[in-house]
Design a protein around this motif. Structure first.
Motif, mmCIF file in Angstrom:
data_model
loop_
_atom_site.group_PDB
_atom_site.id
_atom_site.type_symbol
_atom_site.label_atom_id
_atom_site.label_comp_id
_atom_site.label_asym_id
_atom_site.label_seq_id
_atom_site.Cartn_x
_atom_site.Cartn_y
_atom_site.Cartn_z
ATOM 1 N N LEU A 1 0.643 -1.045 -0.033
ATOM 2 C CA LEU A 1 0.072 0.139 -0.112
ATOM 3 C C LEU A 1 0.509 1.094 0.213
ATOM 4 C CD1 LEU A 1 -2.813 -0.465 2.783
ATOM 5 C CD2 LEU A 1 -3.580 0.068 -0.049
ATOM 6 N N ARG A 2 2.423 1.341 0.857
ATOM 7 C CA ARG A 2 2.591 2.325 1.182
ATOM 8 C C ARG A 2 3.610 3.038 -0.637
ATOM 9 N NH1 ARG A 2 5.012 0.371 6.209
ATOM 10 N NH2 ARG A 2 6.628 0.353 4.818
ATOM 11 N N GLU A 3 4.039 1.590 -0.655
ATOM 12 C CA GLU A 3 4.233 1.724 -2.538
ATOM 13 C C GLU A 3 3.865 1.969 -3.454
ATOM 14 O OE1 GLU A 3 6.165 -1.894 -3.282
ATOM 15 O OE2 GLU A 3 7.695 -1.699 -1.455
ATOM 16 N N ALA A 4 2.525 1.626 -3.663
ATOM 17 C CA ALA A 4 1.209 2.341 -4.245
ATOM 18 C C ALA A 4 1.177 3.576 -4.422
ATOM 19 C CB ALA A 4 0.090 1.334 -4.292
ATOM 20 N N PHE A 5 0.549 3.970 -2.770
ATOM 21 C CA PHE A 5 0.721 5.623 -2.400
ATOM 22 C C PHE A 5 1.633 6.062 -3.036
ATOM 23 C CE2 PHE A 5 -3.478 4.231 -0.940
ATOM 24 C CZ PHE A 5 -3.622 5.229 0.078
ATOM 25 N N LEU B 1 -1.570 10.596 -1.894
ATOM 26 C CA LEU B 1 -1.084 11.921 -0.778
ATOM 27 C C LEU B 1 -0.444 13.070 -1.142
ATOM 28 C CD1 LEU B 1 2.021 11.859 0.519
ATOM 29 C CD2 LEU B 1 1.123 9.095 1.003
ATOM 30 N N GLN B 2 -1.519 14.030 0.268
ATOM 31 C CA GLN B 2 -0.672 15.278 -0.319
ATOM 32 C C GLN B 2 -0.552 15.917 0.563
ATOM 33 O OE1 GLN B 2 -3.171 17.579 -2.969
ATOM 34 N NE2 GLN B 2 -3.187 16.265 -4.294
ATOM 35 N N CYS B 3 -1.102 16.662 2.013
ATOM 36 C CA CYS B 3 -1.103 16.734 2.864
ATOM 37 C C CYS B 3 -0.592 15.414 4.110
ATOM 38 C CB CYS B 3 -1.747 18.691 3.658
ATOM 39 S SG CYS B 3 -3.005 17.062 4.210
ATOM 40 N N GLY B 4 -1.645 14.332 3.766
ATOM 41 C CA GLY B 4 -0.922 13.457 4.931
ATOM 42 C C GLY B 4 -1.303 13.049 6.166
ATOM 43 N N TYR B 5 -2.783 14.098 6.163
ATOM 44 C CA TYR B 5 -3.100 14.372 7.445
ATOM 45 C C TYR B 5 -3.997 12.686 7.459
ATOM 46 C CZ TYR B 5 -4.866 15.746 12.193
ATOM 47 O OH TYR B 5 -4.997 15.819 13.300
ATOM 48 N N CYS B 6 -4.757 12.627 6.404
ATOM 49 C CA CYS B 6 -5.673 11.193 6.391
ATOM 50 C C CYS B 6 -4.813 10.624 6.123
ATOM 51 C CB CYS B 6 -6.393 11.674 5.627
ATOM 52 S SG CYS B 6 -6.418 11.765 3.553
ATOM 53 N N CYS C 1 -7.551 16.507 0.076
ATOM 54 C CA CYS C 1 -7.091 16.940 -1.232
ATOM 55 C C CYS C 1 -6.645 16.556 -2.245
ATOM 56 C CB CYS C 1 -5.255 17.217 -0.356
ATOM 57 S SG CYS C 1 -5.106 17.510 0.918
ATOM 58 N N THR C 2 -6.797 15.455 -1.994
ATOM 59 C CA THR C 2 -6.346 14.369 -3.595
ATOM 60 C C THR C 2 -7.776 14.203 -4.826
ATOM 61 O OG1 THR C 2 -7.059 12.527 -2.372
ATOM 62 C CG2 THR C 2 -4.552 13.013 -2.521
ATOM 63 N N ASP D 1 -8.704 9.622 -6.410
ATOM 64 C CA ASP D 1 -8.887 9.151 -7.120
ATOM 65 C C ASP D 1 -7.217 8.448 -7.502
ATOM 66 O OD1 ASP D 1 -10.696 9.457 -9.385
ATOM 67 O OD2 ASP D 1 -9.707 10.903 -10.186
ATOM 68 N N GLY D 2 -6.055 9.432 -6.780
ATOM 69 C CA GLY D 2 -4.888 8.561 -6.934
ATOM 70 C C GLY D 2 -5.502 7.552 -5.423
ATOM 71 N N ILE D 3 -5.986 7.548 -4.896
ATOM 72 C CA ILE D 3 -5.944 6.614 -3.537
ATOM 73 C C ILE D 3 -7.102 5.457 -3.934
ATOM 74 C CG2 ILE D 3 -7.254 6.447 -1.441
ATOM 75 C CD1 ILE D 3 -6.884 9.069 -0.906
ATOM 76 N N VAL D 4 -8.182 5.747 -4.942
ATOM 77 C CA VAL D 4 -8.697 4.285 -5.208
ATOM 78 C C VAL D 4 -7.439 3.319 -6.177
ATOM 79 C CG1 VAL D 4 -10.750 2.763 -7.223
ATOM 80 C CG2 VAL D 4 -10.649 5.328 -5.543
ATOM 81 N N ALA D 5 -7.182 4.029 -7.399
ATOM 82 C CA ALA D 5 -5.580 3.535 -7.828
ATOM 83 C C ALA D 5 -5.072 3.011 -6.971
ATOM 84 C CB ALA D 5 -4.771 4.176 -8.737
ATOM 85 N N ALA D 6 -4.260 3.695 -5.783
ATOM 86 C CA ALA D 6 -3.360 2.572 -5.134
ATOM 87 C C ALA D 6 -4.259 1.054 -4.629
ATOM 88 C CB ALA D 6 -2.463 3.918 -4.137
#
Length: 149
Positions: A85-89, A95-100, A134-135, A138-143
């Motif tokens: 997951l970390r690699e895919a994110f 992620l942008q601000c990283g809070y979530c 922030c995101t 779309d990027g989260i779902v793809a990751a």
């Protein structure tokens, strides 16, 4: 005195029974991946595992966590699903601000482990309670889909 088993380590802490688990983890143990956002269980930033089940740490009184295994994102450092997951994110700029991000990762890991990350619609439904400002998701779902493969 409250005794907590957090990420495999036992801690004896002087705290109020009604203190939130998320607050105790951050303020007393320095485990800052667990964020405190809304304090009402609505945003998901405080997700962690209680006996392997994702919960909103802001809603769990610390007294209820006694005798259970508490796992934060820090405790999942070497988890194979979390590594993917970390690699895919990172690859999908999820992620942008990283809070979530910590809460999002805990929720996404659970989706994958339950076999509930096989389509974009399924991932979106499974992460519906996780707020990211922030995101655009779309990027989260793809990751999550990439990590689930």
């Amino acid at each position: 005195m409250t005794r907590l088993c957090v990420n495999g380590e036992t801690h004896d802490l002087a705290c109020e029974d009604r203190d939130s688990l998320a607050g105790v983890l951050r303020d007393r143990l320095g485990l800052t991946a667990t964020r405190i956002g809304c304090q009402h269980g609505s945003c998901g930033a405080c997700n962690l595992l209680l006996d392997g089940v994702p919960v909103r740490g802001c809603l769990v009184p610390v007294a209820l966590a006694e005798g259970q295994a508490v796992t934060t994102l820090e405790g999942l450092r070497d988890d194979p699903v979390m590594i993917r997951l970390r690699e895919a994110f990172t690859a999908h700029h999820a992620l942008q601000c990283g809070y979530c991000t910590a809460g999002m990762l805990v929720a996404a890991r659970d989706l994958i482990l339950r076999g509930r990350a096989t389509s974009a619609a399924e991932v979106r439904a499974g992460l519906a309670g996780q707020l990211c400002r922030c995101t655009g998701y779309d990027g989260i779902v793809a990751a999550v889909l990439q990590a689930a493969q």
